[in-house]
Design a protein around this motif. Structure first.
Motif, PDB file in Angstrom:
ATOM      1  N   GLU A  64       0.829  -1.211   0.000  1.00 24.37           N
ATOM      2  CA  GLU A  64       0.000   0.000   0.000  1.00 24.37           C
ATOM      3  C   GLU A  64       0.865   1.263   0.000  1.00 24.37           C
ATOM      4  O   GLU A  64       0.550   2.243  -0.679  1.00 24.37           O
ATOM      5  CB  GLU A  64      -0.934   0.006   1.210  1.00 24.37           C
ATOM      6  CG  GLU A  64      -1.849   1.217   1.239  1.00 24.37           C
ATOM      7  CD  GLU A  64      -2.796   1.224   2.429  1.00 24.37           C
ATOM      8  OE1 GLU A  64      -3.454   2.258   2.629  1.00 24.37           O
ATOM      9  OE2 GLU A  64      -2.869   0.216   3.163  1.00 24.37           O
ATOM     10  N   PHE A  65       1.964   1.252   0.754  1.00 22.58           N
ATOM     11  CA  PHE A  65       2.865   2.398   0.813  1.00 22.58           C
ATOM     12  C   PHE A  65       3.377   2.736  -0.590  1.00 22.58           C
ATOM     13  O   PHE A  65       3.406   3.901  -0.986  1.00 22.58           O
ATOM     14  CB  PHE A  65       4.027   2.089   1.766  1.00 22.58           C
ATOM     15  CG  PHE A  65       4.818   3.297   2.191  1.00 22.58           C
ATOM     16  CD1 PHE A  65       4.429   4.050   3.279  1.00 22.58           C
ATOM     17  CD2 PHE A  65       5.974   3.670   1.506  1.00 22.58           C
ATOM     18  CE1 PHE A  65       5.166   5.161   3.682  1.00 22.58           C
ATOM     19  CE2 PHE A  65       6.719   4.772   1.899  1.00 22.58           C
ATOM     20  CZ  PHE A  65       6.303   5.521   2.992  1.00 22.58           C
ATOM     21  N   TRP A  66       3.779   1.709  -1.353  1.00 22.83           N
ATOM     22  CA  TRP A  66       4.228   1.927  -2.729  1.00 22.83           C
ATOM     23  C   TRP A  66       3.125   2.556  -3.561  1.00 22.83           C
ATOM     24  O   TRP A  66       3.377   3.476  -4.352  1.00 22.83           O
ATOM     25  CB  TRP A  66       4.664   0.603  -3.366  1.00 22.83           C
ATOM     26  CG  TRP A  66       6.112   0.295  -3.200  1.00 22.83           C
ATOM     27  CD1 TRP A  66       6.676  -0.595  -2.337  1.00 22.83           C
ATOM     28  CD2 TRP A  66       7.200   0.877  -3.932  1.00 22.83           C
ATOM     29  NE1 TRP A  66       8.041  -0.598  -2.490  1.00 22.83           N
ATOM     30  CE2 TRP A  66       8.390   0.290  -3.460  1.00 22.83           C
ATOM     31  CE3 TRP A  66       7.281   1.832  -4.937  1.00 22.83           C
ATOM     32  CZ2 TRP A  66       9.646   0.626  -3.963  1.00 22.83           C
ATOM     33  CZ3 TRP A  66       8.529   2.167  -5.432  1.00 22.83           C
ATOM     34  CH2 TRP A  66       9.694   1.568  -4.946  1.00 22.83           C
ATOM     35  N   GLU A  67       1.896   2.062  -3.410  1.00 20.18           N
ATOM     36  CA  GLU A  67       0.773   2.588  -4.192  1.00 20.18           C
ATOM     37  C   GLU A  67       0.510   4.053  -3.881  1.00 20.18           C
ATOM     38  O   GLU A  67       0.254   4.849  -4.778  1.00 20.18           O
ATOM     39  CB  GLU A  67      -0.488   1.763  -3.931  1.00 20.18           C
ATOM     40  CG  GLU A  67      -0.433   0.368  -4.516  1.00 20.18           C
ATOM     41  CD  GLU A  67      -1.620  -0.503  -4.102  1.00 20.18           C
ATOM     42  OE1 GLU A  67      -2.586   0.030  -3.508  1.00 20.18           O
ATOM     43  OE2 GLU A  67      -1.565  -1.710  -4.375  1.00 20.18           O
ATOM     44  N   VAL A  68       0.592   4.410  -2.607  1.00 19.46           N
ATOM     45  CA  VAL A  68       0.285   5.775  -2.171  1.00 19.46           C
ATOM     46  C   VAL A  68       1.449   6.725  -2.413  1.00 19.46           C
ATOM     47  O   VAL A  68       1.267   7.838  -2.919  1.00 19.46           O
ATOM     48  CB  VAL A  68      -0.108   5.780  -0.670  1.00 19.46           C
ATOM     49  CG1 VAL A  68      -0.229   7.199  -0.137  1.00 19.46           C
ATOM     50  CG2 VAL A  68      -1.407   5.014  -0.467  1.00 19.46           C
TER      51      VAL A  68
END
Length: 176
Positions: A64-68
């Motif tokens: 999720e961190f990568w996506e955000v």
């Protein structure tokens, strides 16, 4: 031995002369459980050795961190063999100090320059992604990590105590 997937999300895959850094996916969970559950690797990391369930939660958070954010922690593979060596990359420190460089590789990787190569690649990626300041934290007695951080151009800038240990804060400021 787990092999690096082909080419995920162009631009997020990083190659160095010997390494391939890949944003983590669910296929990396078995390797991450072994790595994060091994005290030789994770005993000195923030929050210490992880349970398999905690590792699964962290993997979901990392994806999720990568996506955000468009940056994060990579799984590090030796390009020639596809062997999983560990992790390196950027994370938001829970203590509010900022975005931090981190790396954790198998003890068998020590002395080969892999941590330095992966950390340098992560630091350069972070600055290219627009991060003006990237920090790192190392236990005062962890001379190997402190050496790596200095070698990649990070400078000691502060110190603090955490759970009875003296921690050294490093920083890298984007030039220009």
């Amino acid at each position: 031995m787990t092999h690096a997937p082909r080419v995920p999300m162009p631009g997020r895959l990083v190659r160095t002369p010997r390494l391939t850094l890949v944003p983590p996916g669910k296929e990396n969970l078995p390797d991450l459980i072994r790595l994060k559950g091994d005290p030789r690797v994770f005993e000195l990391m923030l929050h210490g050795v992880r349970s398999p369930e905690r590792t699964r939660e962290e993997l979901e958070d990392d994806i999720e961190f990568w996506e955000v954010r468009g940056y994060g922690t990579w799984c590090v593979f030796e390009t020639e063999t596809g062997e999983f060596l560990g992790i390196a990359g950027l994370m938001e420190r829970p203590d509010g100090r900022g975005v931090a460089m981190r790396f954790a590789l198998w003890p068998e990787c020590r002395g080969k320059g892999y941590a330095r190569e992966a950390a340098r690649a992560g630091l350069e990626f972070g600055h290219r992604a627009g991060l003006a300041r990237i920090i790192a934290v190392a236990w005062e007695e962890n001379h190997a990590s402190r050496q790596v951080l200095g070698d990649i151009g990070m400078a000691e800038c502060d110190a603090f105590d955490h759970k009875g240990r003296r921690m050294i804060l490093f920083e890298s400021l984007r030039r220009g």
